[in-house]
Design an enzyme around this catalytic site. Sequence first.
Site, short mmCIF file in Angstrom:
data_model
loop_
_atom_site.label_atom_id
_atom_site.label_comp_id
_atom_site.label_asym_id
_atom_site.label_seq_id
_atom_site.Cartn_x
_atom_site.Cartn_y
_atom_site.Cartn_z
N CYS B 108 0.83 -1.37 0.02
CA CYS B 108 0.11 -0.02 -0.11
C CYS B 108 0.94 1.31 0.01
O CYS B 108 1.49 1.59 -0.84
CB CYS B 108 -1.05 0.10 1.31
SG CYS B 108 -2.36 1.01 1.16
N ARG B 145 -12.13 6.68 -4.16
CA ARG B 145 -11.20 5.79 -3.52
C ARG B 145 -11.35 4.26 -3.86
O ARG B 145 -12.45 3.84 -3.92
CB ARG B 145 -11.13 6.06 -1.99
CG ARG B 145 -10.23 6.22 -1.42
CD ARG B 145 -10.14 6.40 0.20
NE ARG B 145 -8.92 5.82 0.79
CZ ARG B 145 -7.90 6.35 0.98
NH1 ARG B 145 -7.43 7.37 0.36
NH2 ARG B 145 -6.85 5.62 1.55
N HIS B 207 -3.74 -5.69 1.63
CA HIS B 207 -3.49 -5.89 2.92
C HIS B 207 -4.56 -7.05 3.30
O HIS B 207 -5.43 -7.36 2.45
CB HIS B 207 -3.42 -4.69 3.69
CG HIS B 207 -4.64 -3.67 3.70
ND1 HIS B 207 -4.91 -2.72 2.73
CD2 HIS B 207 -5.98 -3.91 4.28
CE1 HIS B 207 -6.11 -2.10 2.88
NE2 HIS B 207 -6.66 -2.81 3.93
#
Lengths: 463, 262
Positions: B108, B145, B207
């Site tokens: 990330c 996002r 993740h």
Amino acid sequence: MRRIAAIAAAKVTAALSQRLKMGGGTALPGLIAERIDPNIVPEMARRLGQGSVIVTGTNGKTTTARLLRGIVRAAGLRPVANRAGSNLMRGIAAALAQAAGLDGGFAGAKRRLGLFEVDEATVPEAARALRPRLVLFTNLFRDQLDRYGEVEYVAAVWRDAVRTLGDSATVVLNADDPSIAALARVATGQALFYGVEDTSRASEGLEHAADARWCSSCGSEFVYSEVFYGHLGHWHCGANCGVARRSPLVVATRIEMEPEGTRLMITMPGGDVSARLPLTGLYNAYNVLAAVAAAVALGIEPEAIERGLGAFTAAFGRQERLTVGGRRVQVILAKNPAGLNEVLRTITADGEEKDVALFLNDGIADGRDVSWIWDVDFDLLAGKVRSLTVSGNRAWDMALRLKYAGLDSLVEVEEDTATALRRALRATPEDGNLYVVPTYTAMLQVRELLARWARQPAFWETA
Amino acid sequence: MGATAGVLGDGIVELKLRLAHLYPKLMNIYGDRGNILCLERRCRERGIKFEVTELGLGEKLKSKEHDLVFIGGAQDREQRRVAEDLVEEKGEALKEAAAKGVVILAVCGGYQLMGRYYRGAEGEELPGVGVFGLRTEHPGPDAKRFIGNVVVEWQGGTLVGFENHGGRTHLDDGVKPLGRVVTGYGNNGDDGGEGAVCGNAYGTYLHGSLLPKNPRFADHLIETALRRRYKDMEMAPLDDRVEERAHAAAVRLANRRGIISA
């Protein structure tokens, strides 16, 4: 005319959805009322003789608001409050419509106080609509990053909201949480701090889930002389730039944990309050303290505060106790690392072996991202559980996390909620205690099943 | 199970891997601790010693002293704090390490900073280390996002995880993605690529934590690191039944989401 239609529609929808068993009837009526009359919240809030209070923060909103509601009642006021978890604008609109007459006025308006728990991201909108006389902030932890964005984003949203409150509004702030305390710098009205000073409750340094490690002013690392939980404690900027915990006005001077509850001694300008509550865990001591601080800011006398706390019963899914088939079942909501760490600490405090059921869902209200379970210290359970049932649609994620905590030999995975709950009850000895720890949507399912099994009324009748 | 020994020259020696964990306090937002726990456990179960060195702000990385390097994700504020330190204090050593084949895993925010640069929502630019030939640009505060479950095709199987990023990453010509997106957005929501691979350096948005649920990928990293240090390595298989169930459930749930709300 529009107002009357909005209020009437909300009332009818609420009655219908309860009749049809669609749930608590807490969101839809508000949504409909707001559709018909977008100004319904500010217009009705204006008619509350005692104004409005907003309770917000990552953890403790529901319990704190409920505690404060009891205190406010004991002081002779009549609160208008939203139901547990219904903390968006539509929940506030529904509560106002329900409490009002068809003309939008309130019976006994002089003594009416709006008391609303508000979702973190909804604070600016709620503050604009309600023009609150008091906003209480509990704490700021990482929580549902997929929904709220980043922790810093939430802090920025709150700062903007506090700036617009006006100088007649009071902010009530947790002195022990650096992120919350920092809001005093942007407040134009009064700021009242509360905090814990019973240092016998301190733990051994910052845990993994600690969030506010860095000074928001100069960027240096905070230094803690005491840590109570998460990043809550006695802190100051390591570079001594001047940013430090302020001495609180409302102070928990003694906190005693008992198996079934907590005893607190709280000192404040007008005297002392001592209380015994059926809530365990340090995070609940903070909730009590926050409610008392808000009551002090509202000018309520210590005697009424004590009476209000004395009448408290647990909110639904928040340490509520039920008896099912001879087993005592406690449901404790946990939805982020700091909260779950404290729940685990509370469950294991007396050292006896416990029966535990964990329910992990990834619905929108739970947080779709379940990676937060890797920040939880499940090692706390090692050697302290007799049975460990794991369920929810993310049961296998949880099972894998528990394998890493060395608990795999105890873990029973069952994705179906009802089956899992039955198994957990079976694994619990008669007269024993089962601790059910669900995320939000799992809590709704678990609570309904347990309520049915325990022949308890459905949650909207008790919440 | 069973302990594994490696052959170094003509003697059998005790195996050991040394991992540098960059900015564990600053870059840890999405349960990245699970990645370290995973590598540690899978080594320990095979009798491989595993040493973790945590390196924070101002601390130098020595490329010779580590077999693996891990850097996780962070919030924007922390990422800004880290970016400068990463380039100034650790940048050269990281490039050296990458050139020598040290295994690097960047997740990330850490992945973004390992590229050439990161341009934030307001247009501000953070310099990157340049281990990966890629750039990341945030299209602006109103841009969508990329949040959700991800399934990636990787080496004949899948990787599963969760992504949550505003920046769009574009690989330079000739740079290979880690895998192809089956469900989710990946690097930029456009070209179907997820992550990047340069030699033994791996970058990804996944993740969840990434490694515990993707034991094949975890073992690939461990094996690559071992082979670099010791010759003729054989890795004993582990009991991965829980891991496989969690992986399969994640694939199933990601597909459910893909159909309902893609």
